[in-house]
Design an enzyme around this catalytic site. Sequence first.
Site, PDB file in Angstrom:
ATOM      1  N   CYS A   2       0.836  -1.192   0.000  1.00 65.87           N
ATOM      2  CA  CYS A   2       0.000   0.000   0.000  1.00 65.87           C
ATOM      3  C   CYS A   2       0.877   1.252   0.000  1.00 65.87           C
ATOM      4  O   CYS A   2       2.059   1.192   0.287  1.00 65.87           O
ATOM      5  CB  CYS A   2      -0.883   0.032   1.227  1.00 65.87           C
ATOM      6  SG  CYS A   2      -1.732  -1.508   1.537  1.00 65.87           S
ATOM      7  N   ARG A  27       2.086   0.888  -6.047  1.00 62.24           N
ATOM      8  CA  ARG A  27       2.290   0.038  -4.863  1.00 62.24           C
ATOM      9  C   ARG A  27       1.015  -0.696  -4.455  1.00 62.24           C
ATOM     10  O   ARG A  27       1.065  -1.668  -3.721  1.00 62.24           O
ATOM     11  CB  ARG A  27       2.768   0.886  -3.693  1.00 62.24           C
ATOM     12  CG  ARG A  27       4.138   1.493  -3.916  1.00 62.24           C
ATOM     13  CD  ARG A  27       4.470   2.399  -2.762  1.00 62.24           C
ATOM     14  NE  ARG A  27       4.625   1.654  -1.540  1.00 62.24           N
ATOM     15  CZ  ARG A  27       5.777   1.336  -0.988  1.00 62.24           C
ATOM     16  NH1 ARG A  27       6.889   1.711  -1.558  1.00 62.24           N
ATOM     17  NH2 ARG A  27       5.829   0.664   0.133  1.00 62.24           N
ATOM     18  N   TRP A  75      -3.669  -2.096  -1.183  1.00 61.70           N
ATOM     19  CA  TRP A  75      -3.561  -3.428  -1.775  1.00 61.70           C
ATOM     20  C   TRP A  75      -4.073  -4.358  -0.688  1.00 61.70           C
ATOM     21  O   TRP A  75      -3.451  -4.502   0.362  1.00 61.70           O
ATOM     22  CB  TRP A  75      -2.102  -3.724  -2.118  1.00 61.70           C
ATOM     23  CG  TRP A  75      -1.891  -5.011  -2.839  1.00 61.70           C
ATOM     24  CD1 TRP A  75      -1.991  -5.221  -4.185  1.00 61.70           C
ATOM     25  CD2 TRP A  75      -1.530  -6.266  -2.262  1.00 61.70           C
ATOM     26  NE1 TRP A  75      -1.724  -6.537  -4.478  1.00 61.70           N
ATOM     27  CE2 TRP A  75      -1.440  -7.203  -3.313  1.00 61.70           C
ATOM     28  CE3 TRP A  75      -1.288  -6.700  -0.970  1.00 61.70           C
ATOM     29  CZ2 TRP A  75      -1.112  -8.538  -3.114  1.00 61.70           C
ATOM     30  CZ3 TRP A  75      -0.967  -8.038  -0.761  1.00 61.70           C
ATOM     31  CH2 TRP A  75      -0.870  -8.942  -1.832  1.00 61.70           C
ATOM     32  N   ASN A 100       0.191   0.829   6.514  1.00 67.22           N
ATOM     33  CA  ASN A 100       0.735  -0.233   5.660  1.00 67.22           C
ATOM     34  C   ASN A 100       1.266  -1.321   6.569  1.00 67.22           C
ATOM     35  O   ASN A 100       1.889  -1.012   7.589  1.00 67.22           O
ATOM     36  CB  ASN A 100       1.943   0.264   4.851  1.00 67.22           C
ATOM     37  CG  ASN A 100       1.543   1.201   3.748  1.00 67.22           C
ATOM     38  OD1 ASN A 100       0.369   1.407   3.514  1.00 67.22           O
ATOM     39  ND2 ASN A 100       2.535   1.770   3.089  1.00 67.22           N
ATOM     40  N   GLY A 101       1.096  -2.569   6.190  1.00 69.36           N
ATOM     41  CA  GLY A 101       1.633  -3.655   7.014  1.00 69.36           C
ATOM     42  C   GLY A 101       0.528  -4.583   7.456  1.00 69.36           C
ATOM     43  O   GLY A 101      -0.605  -4.509   6.968  1.00 69.36           O
ATOM     44  N   GLU A 482      11.811 -16.451 -15.648  1.00 75.05           N
ATOM     45  CA  GLU A 482      11.502 -15.018 -15.634  1.00 75.05           C
ATOM     46  C   GLU A 482      10.564 -14.660 -16.797  1.00 75.05           C
ATOM     47  O   GLU A 482       9.630 -13.867 -16.625  1.00 75.05           O
ATOM     48  CB  GLU A 482      12.823 -14.222 -15.689  1.00 75.05           C
ATOM     49  CG  GLU A 482      12.685 -12.713 -15.754  1.00 75.05           C
ATOM     50  CD  GLU A 482      11.903 -12.091 -14.605  1.00 75.05           C
ATOM     51  OE1 GLU A 482      11.633 -12.757 -13.599  1.00 75.05           O
ATOM     52  OE2 GLU A 482      11.519 -10.920 -14.738  1.00 75.05           O
ATOM     53  N   LYS A 486       6.863 -13.050 -16.315  1.00 75.18           N
ATOM     54  CA  LYS A 486       6.420 -11.809 -16.961  1.00 75.18           C
ATOM     55  C   LYS A 486       5.083 -12.038 -17.656  1.00 75.18           C
ATOM     56  O   LYS A 486       4.163 -11.233 -17.541  1.00 75.18           O
ATOM     57  CB  LYS A 486       7.428 -11.322 -18.023  1.00 75.18           C
ATOM     58  CG  LYS A 486       8.734 -10.766 -17.544  1.00 75.18           C
ATOM     59  CD  LYS A 486       8.666  -9.433 -16.851  1.00 75.18           C
ATOM     60  CE  LYS A 486       8.323  -9.563 -15.424  1.00 75.18           C
ATOM     61  NZ  LYS A 486       9.268  -9.634 -14.399  1.00 75.18           N
ATOM     62  N   GLU A 489       2.223 -12.560 -15.110  1.00 80.27           N
ATOM     63  CA  GLU A 489       1.938 -11.342 -14.341  1.00 80.27           C
ATOM     64  C   GLU A 489       1.056 -10.366 -15.115  1.00 80.27           C
ATOM     65  O   GLU A 489       0.134  -9.798 -14.553  1.00 80.27           O
ATOM     66  CB  GLU A 489       3.247 -10.606 -14.011  1.00 80.27           C
ATOM     67  CG  GLU A 489       4.003 -11.124 -12.820  1.00 80.27           C
ATOM     68  CD  GLU A 489       5.285 -10.332 -12.573  1.00 80.27           C
ATOM     69  OE1 GLU A 489       5.534  -9.978 -11.420  1.00 80.27           O
ATOM     70  OE2 GLU A 489       6.049 -10.073 -13.532  1.00 80.27           O
ATOM     71  N   HIS A 505       9.516 -35.805 -18.174  1.00 81.62           N
ATOM     72  CA  HIS A 505       9.128 -36.317 -16.856  1.00 81.62           C
ATOM     73  C   HIS A 505       7.771 -35.754 -16.420  1.00 81.62           C
ATOM     74  O   HIS A 505       7.488 -35.697 -15.228  1.00 81.62           O
ATOM     75  CB  HIS A 505      10.209 -35.994 -15.827  1.00 81.62           C
ATOM     76  CG  HIS A 505      11.516 -36.649 -16.134  1.00 81.62           C
ATOM     77  ND1 HIS A 505      11.684 -38.019 -16.109  1.00 81.62           N
ATOM     78  CD2 HIS A 505      12.701 -36.128 -16.546  1.00 81.62           C
ATOM     79  CE1 HIS A 505      12.932 -38.317 -16.468  1.00 81.62           C
ATOM     80  NE2 HIS A 505      13.560 -37.179 -16.742  1.00 81.62           N
ATOM     81  N   LYS A 603       3.866  -3.725  -6.348  1.00 78.66           N
ATOM     82  CA  LYS A 603       5.271  -3.557  -6.710  1.00 78.66           C
ATOM     83  C   LYS A 603       6.204  -3.969  -5.584  1.00 78.66           C
ATOM     84  O   LYS A 603       7.230  -4.588  -5.803  1.00 78.66           O
ATOM     85  CB  LYS A 603       5.502  -2.087  -7.078  1.00 78.66           C
ATOM     86  CG  LYS A 603       6.913  -1.763  -7.514  1.00 78.66           C
ATOM     87  CD  LYS A 603       7.165  -2.340  -8.874  1.00 78.66           C
ATOM     88  CE  LYS A 603       8.620  -2.210  -9.298  1.00 78.66           C
ATOM     89  NZ  LYS A 603       8.941  -3.207 -10.334  1.00 78.66           N
TER      90      LYS A 603
HETATM   91  C1  G6P Z   1       6.897  -8.246  -6.059  1.00 79.37           C
HETATM   92  C2  G6P Z   1       7.062  -7.541  -7.391  1.00 79.37           C
HETATM   93  C3  G6P Z   1       8.100  -8.277  -8.224  1.00 79.37           C
HETATM   94  C4  G6P Z   1       9.418  -8.396  -7.466  1.00 79.37           C
HETATM   95  C5  G6P Z   1       9.215  -9.034  -6.091  1.00 79.37           C
HETATM   96  C6  G6P Z   1      10.462  -8.902  -5.236  1.00 79.37           C
HETATM   97  O1  G6P Z   1       6.335  -9.487  -6.257  1.00 79.37           O
HETATM   98  O2  G6P Z   1       5.828  -7.485  -8.079  1.00 79.37           O
HETATM   99  O3  G6P Z   1       8.320  -7.573  -9.430  1.00 79.37           O
HETATM  100  O4  G6P Z   1      10.319  -9.151  -8.203  1.00 79.37           O
HETATM  101  O5  G6P Z   1       8.157  -8.368  -5.389  1.00 79.37           O
HETATM  102  O6  G6P Z   1      10.700  -7.541  -4.987  1.00 79.37           O
HETATM  103  P1  G6P Z   1      12.091  -6.899  -4.676  1.00 79.37           P
HETATM  104  O7  G6P Z   1      11.789  -5.429  -4.510  1.00 79.37           O
HETATM  105  O8  G6P Z   1      12.578  -7.520  -3.397  1.00 79.37           O
HETATM  106  O9  G6P Z   1      12.996  -7.179  -5.804  1.00 79.37           O
END
Ligand code: G6P
Length: 608
Positions: A2, A27, A75, A100-101, A482, A486, A489, A505, A603
């Site tokens: 948040c 965020r 969030w 937040n938290g 990765e 992507k 996501e 397998h 984020k």
């Molecule tokens: C969230 C973000 C990702 C990121 C991950 C780790 O899931 O959406 O994009 O890779 O957190 O975040 P960091 O800031 O520790 O790289």
Amino acid sequence: MCGIVGAIADRNVLPLLLEGLQRLEYRGYDSAGVAVRDAAGEMKRFRALGKVAVLRDMVEQSDITGNQGIAHTRWATHGAPAERNAHPHMSGVRVAVVHNGIIENHNALRDALLAKGYVFTSETDTEVIAHLMADKLESGKELLQAVVEATAELDGAYALAASSPEDSDRIIVAREGSPLVIGLGEGENYIASDVAALLSVTRKFIFLEEGDVAEVRRDGVSIYNADGEMVERPVKNSMLSNASIDKGPYAHYMLKEIYEQPAVVSETLEGRIHKGRLLEDSFGHETKALLDSTKHVQIVACGTSYHAGLVARYWLEEVGIPCSVEVASEYRYRRVVVPSGSLLITISQSGETADTLAALRGSREQGYIGSLTVCNVPESSLVRESDVCFMTRAGTEIGVASTKAFTTQLVALRLLTVALGRRYGLTTEQEEAMVNELHSLPRQIEVVLELADEIQIMASDFSDKHNALFLGRGPFYPVAMEGALKLKEISYIHAEAYPAGELKHGPLALVDESMPVVCALPDDPLLEKVLSNLQEVRARGGELFLFSDHKVKIGLDRYQSLTLSDIFPGTAPIVYSIPLQLLAYHVAVIKGTDVDQPRNLAKSVTVE
Ligand code: G6P
């Protein structure tokens, strides 16, 4: 997660709060709200489900103004996305709170407050904090004391701000486990969970430390540490540019950030390599001393940063350094056996990911020789709490799907590989080859970016799929992970990555005409093996989407491919990541999803 923003001034702060929320929206973005103290001394609150724009419309249709206020973009953790769960939460008209938290003992506190007659209108843990503070105010405590006493009863993580209509001169903030900054202005002051919210009004910031409580007034700030002593915290000038958080000519932040990669990779290399050699002095004395005693590396990270760690394991072991990699949420909760001479490396874009931070904190008792963080945010908790740091210089990353942070992390990890490799017998010639590859990297990325139109065409054949497999071997397995991350996501297509050798397998059972298989095919020693795995896919009718080197003879019967030219082996995992980012981006655009703010994600994950 948040976002929090707040301000106290002699002018109407609503426009400033709304702009701050807009900048923090990446965020958290399921609902937003703001509460201001108006000229009559009443707290006026607006809350809206959905994006900040909905809240803005609501505020602009009213004629309310206020010179003190707090705001939040949410969030959802406790309680569904709904207006009633949006912050600020209020206890009657006495106090408004944004948070937040996660408060872990919220159920017990809620029961005690219900017994006292407090009425709850949301399912959030934050409303518990508001009532708890109101209860302290009711018993005669002033706002600062009420916040101190209420936070003492909270178990869990919080960054919070409290404002009371009875208190025209201050906002009280507290931090434990989630980041909070105070922005300093002229005759006015601000608060936020992230400097990005306030860059249009100030560059001067105080970063609160764990356990701090602060009183933010128009004319100054008083900070108290966890023991209640008044303390001074340094004022820092943020070097972030306001422009870095504008979209410029790009349709999305993610696209802008993909295109920034040649520049930010150069930035990350700047001052660290010269004439084929690594400039080790740029690491600093303490880092060099740690690397001297490193015999094993444990990497801990989450999400995309974890994938960067997985690539680095191949690199580090290639030069002889034992390396393990684990996701932080698993690592932090299990008993670990730490080999002697182990260095803990955390990798994080934000430096605030709760699990990664907890893993770092837990590591202090585990016998590591020290901790190093590869991080993108200089003032973050991970940077402050690690023994040494190696900064990536990606600039602010706004798109939730990480792109430039990932590639700059890989650059940093490649430099660390050279540094550690030197201690494990890397020859001057080998070092020169590795450094020259890095030197050429920005240009190689530029060349791949020129393939964007072709990738867009490829994406149009992809966008009607419901599932996808990403295959890779060696360091291209984490590259595939990765790529799959992507795609899922931002396009919501179910995508899984497999080491190509594992295909038979299990996952081969899923392959038929409707299953696209994506694979990076570099010209490396595992090429022939990957090609025979792809034959297995073709034999079952699977459709292939390949990214290959021009030296590679594919020899399959039906596939779509894009050819990259003259990619160096050491940096190939970085270069091959770019087309996968572009593929996911274009598929998402065709599908019409919210590229920069995909559903359910945030984020920076500052809660468990
Ligand atoms: C969230 C973000 C990702 C990121 C991950 C780790 O899931 O959406 O994009 O890779 O957190 O975040 P960091 O800031 O520790 O790289």
